[in-house]
Design an enzyme around this catalytic site. Structure first.
Site, PDB file in Angstrom:
ATOM      1  N   ASN A  85      80.244   7.400 -63.046  1.00  6.09           N
ATOM      2  CA  ASN A  85      79.988   5.997 -63.385  1.00  6.09           C
ATOM      3  C   ASN A  85      78.715   5.999 -64.228  1.00  6.09           C
ATOM      4  O   ASN A  85      77.610   6.048 -63.685  1.00  6.09           O
ATOM      5  CB  ASN A  85      79.825   5.206 -62.078  1.00  6.09           C
ATOM      6  N   ARG A  99      84.531   5.454 -64.551  1.00  3.60           N
ATOM      7  CA  ARG A  99      84.543   4.002 -64.477  1.00  3.60           C
ATOM      8  C   ARG A  99      84.258   3.498 -65.887  1.00  3.60           C
ATOM      9  O   ARG A  99      83.237   3.848 -66.486  1.00  3.60           O
ATOM     10  CB  ARG A  99      83.457   3.535 -63.526  1.00  3.60           C
ATOM     11  N   HIS A 102      84.646  -6.251 -61.965  1.00  2.11           N
ATOM     12  CA  HIS A 102      84.633  -5.762 -60.573  1.00  2.11           C
ATOM     13  C   HIS A 102      86.035  -5.458 -60.061  1.00  2.11           C
ATOM     14  O   HIS A 102      86.302  -5.479 -58.856  1.00  2.11           O
ATOM     15  CB  HIS A 102      83.950  -6.775 -59.624  1.00  2.11           C
ATOM     16  N   ARG A 143      71.295 -11.798 -63.885  1.00  2.45           N
ATOM     17  CA  ARG A 143      72.171 -12.557 -64.793  1.00  2.45           C
ATOM     18  C   ARG A 143      72.291 -14.002 -64.310  1.00  2.45           C
ATOM     19  O   ARG A 143      72.370 -14.249 -63.118  1.00  2.45           O
ATOM     20  CB  ARG A 143      73.567 -11.910 -64.838  1.00  2.45           C
ATOM     21  N   GLU A 198      84.466   1.739 -54.786  1.00  2.00           N
ATOM     22  CA  GLU A 198      85.051   1.825 -56.135  1.00  2.00           C
ATOM     23  C   GLU A 198      85.329   3.282 -56.531  1.00  2.00           C
ATOM     24  O   GLU A 198      86.327   3.568 -57.192  1.00  2.00           O
ATOM     25  CB  GLU A 198      84.094   1.171 -57.142  1.00  2.00           C
TER      26      GLU A 198
END
Ligand code: ADP
Length: 389
Positions: A9, A89, A177, A237, A375
């Site tokens: 990732n 990813r 996600h 964010r 994940e």
């Protein structure tokens, strides 16, 4: 031992990795961050933990160098190291990629073409792919996308009310996600098969935060849209913001694109509103009234989105919390769920304090669950499958 798969990732200044062997527990995992600056490596393997820190200019300077450092350590700690496939990813799969894919030169070119859709993340993901193809020249490389899980959501969850030519040109609500939602959707049937086949809201509340409405195991709607800045407020964010604010800042305050980007991605969210930190743990321990207001806002927006997604599906059969805040913050979960009794959602104090799997009261009409996401495992499963291992 069955073939090993290596998961990468790659972010702009970090590389996270996991190595899987015969079962679904990683043999080794960890990360290098601060790449290009004060680089640090933290990892766990069969011979224990490792922590390294380099002075500026002395550590790995890019993703490739970071990967080489990790591989050097892996070769020492896993003497049987023999990676047959590498799973990546990748943040954006565009319109085309609704499933993971084996990376060929043609696929790589298509992923390059998607850089403008995710300029902050896609280049780092591609750098990870480039580095891995040098480090593992014979391994099958697989891309798993954060957007893929949402690609089959309905048109009304996919579009903005813009002239159609923008939709055709790819200005769509992609959602993100997706690997986390796929993990949760895959884990829920064993916990609550009835809810899993019904209408579920999954709240992925981490440093990045979003929610997904999942119907019958498929994404139906999500709070993130064209980019991963929409929806819930996050660590840094802003989440949902009237686009008129952006126009105002540009027209009346002279903000350029870079200043807007910094504001939306790096200076907003919990960090901006609290003026204290982007980290929920720090905010929960802070005495600052702004920290308390930032948490209030986070919880209020989370409640709104749960209501909106439940309405989008015509009801809700389960709510699931996941990711750093969702899995660990008892106080956020309680504050989000308690006022939603009208939807049938409840929170059991003891279960919530214990971080149990089922958080709602026994007699609660709609169950609330806590399912830690994974994940990397989703990527490992896809990679093994596509590599024929
Ligand atoms: P990322 O999006 O970077 O993967 P994570 O899923 O790791 O993020 O979530 C990070 C967030 O989870 C941070 O805001 C952190 O403060 C929060 N968090 C982690 N543990 C706890 C805890 N015990 N209580 C409250 N918040 C927590």
């Amino acid at each position: 031992m069955s073939a090993q798969v290596f998961i990468i990732n790659a972010g702009s200044s970090s590389v996270k990795f996991s190595l899987y062997g015969e079962n679904e527990t990683a043999i080794a995992d960890g990360q290098v961050d601060g790449i290009g600056g004060t680089a640090r490596m933290k990892a766990t393997g069969p011979s224990g933990d490792v922590k390294r820190e380099w002075a500026v200019g002395e550590g790995p300077a890019d993703q490739g160098a970071a990967l080489q450092t990790v591989l050097g350590w892996l070769a020492e700690t896993v003497p049987t190291l023999d990676v047959k496939a590498v799973g990546h990813r990748v943040v954006h799969g565009g319109i085309e990629f609704a499933d993971p894919v084996v990376i060929t030169p043609e696929v790589r070119a298509k992923l390059e073409a998607l850089v403008p859709l995710a300029p902050l993340h896609q280049p780092a993901n591609l750098a990870g792919i480039a580095a891995a193809s040098i480090s593992f020249p014979t391994a099958t490389q697989v891309a798993c996308f954060d957007t893929a899980f949402h690609r089959r959501h309905p048109f009304t969850s996919d579009c903005y009310a813009l002239p159609r030519k923008f939709y055709d040109a790819g200005v769509r609500r992609y959602g993100f996600h997706g690997l986390s939602y796929e993990y949760v959707a895959g884990a829920l049937p064993a916990i609550d098969p009835a809810a899993a086949s019904g209408r579920v809201v999954v709240a992925h509340l981490g440093n990045g935060a979003s929610m997904c409405a999942i119907m019958g195991g498929q994404s139906f709607d999500s709070t993130m849209g064209f980019t991963a800045v929409d929806g819930l407020p996050m660590g840094t964010r802003t989440g949902q913001l009237d686009p008129g604010v952006v126009l105002y800042l540009m027209q009346a305050k002279g903000f350029n694109a870079k200043a807007i980007e910094d504001l939306l991605y790096r200076e907003g969210g919990l960090k901006g509103l609290s003026g204290v930190s982007n980290d929920m743990r720090v905010l929960e321990e802070s005495d600052s009234p702004w920290a308390a207001e930032a948490i209030d806002y986070f919880c209020a927006r989370a409640r709104r989105e749960i209501g909106a997604l439940a309405a989008a599906m015509g009801g809700i059969d389960a709510l699931v919390f996941t990711a750093g805040i969702g899995e660990n913050s008892r106080s956020v979960r309680k504050r989000v769920v308690e006022p939603l009794g009208f939807l049938g959602l409840t929170i059991d104090e003891a279960a919530n304090s214990a971080n149990a799997t089922r958080l709602s009261i026994e007699s609660g009409r709609v169950p609330v669950y806590r399912i830690p996401t994974d994940e990397e495992l989703v990527i490992a499963r896809h990679t093994r499958l596509l590599a024929g291992l």
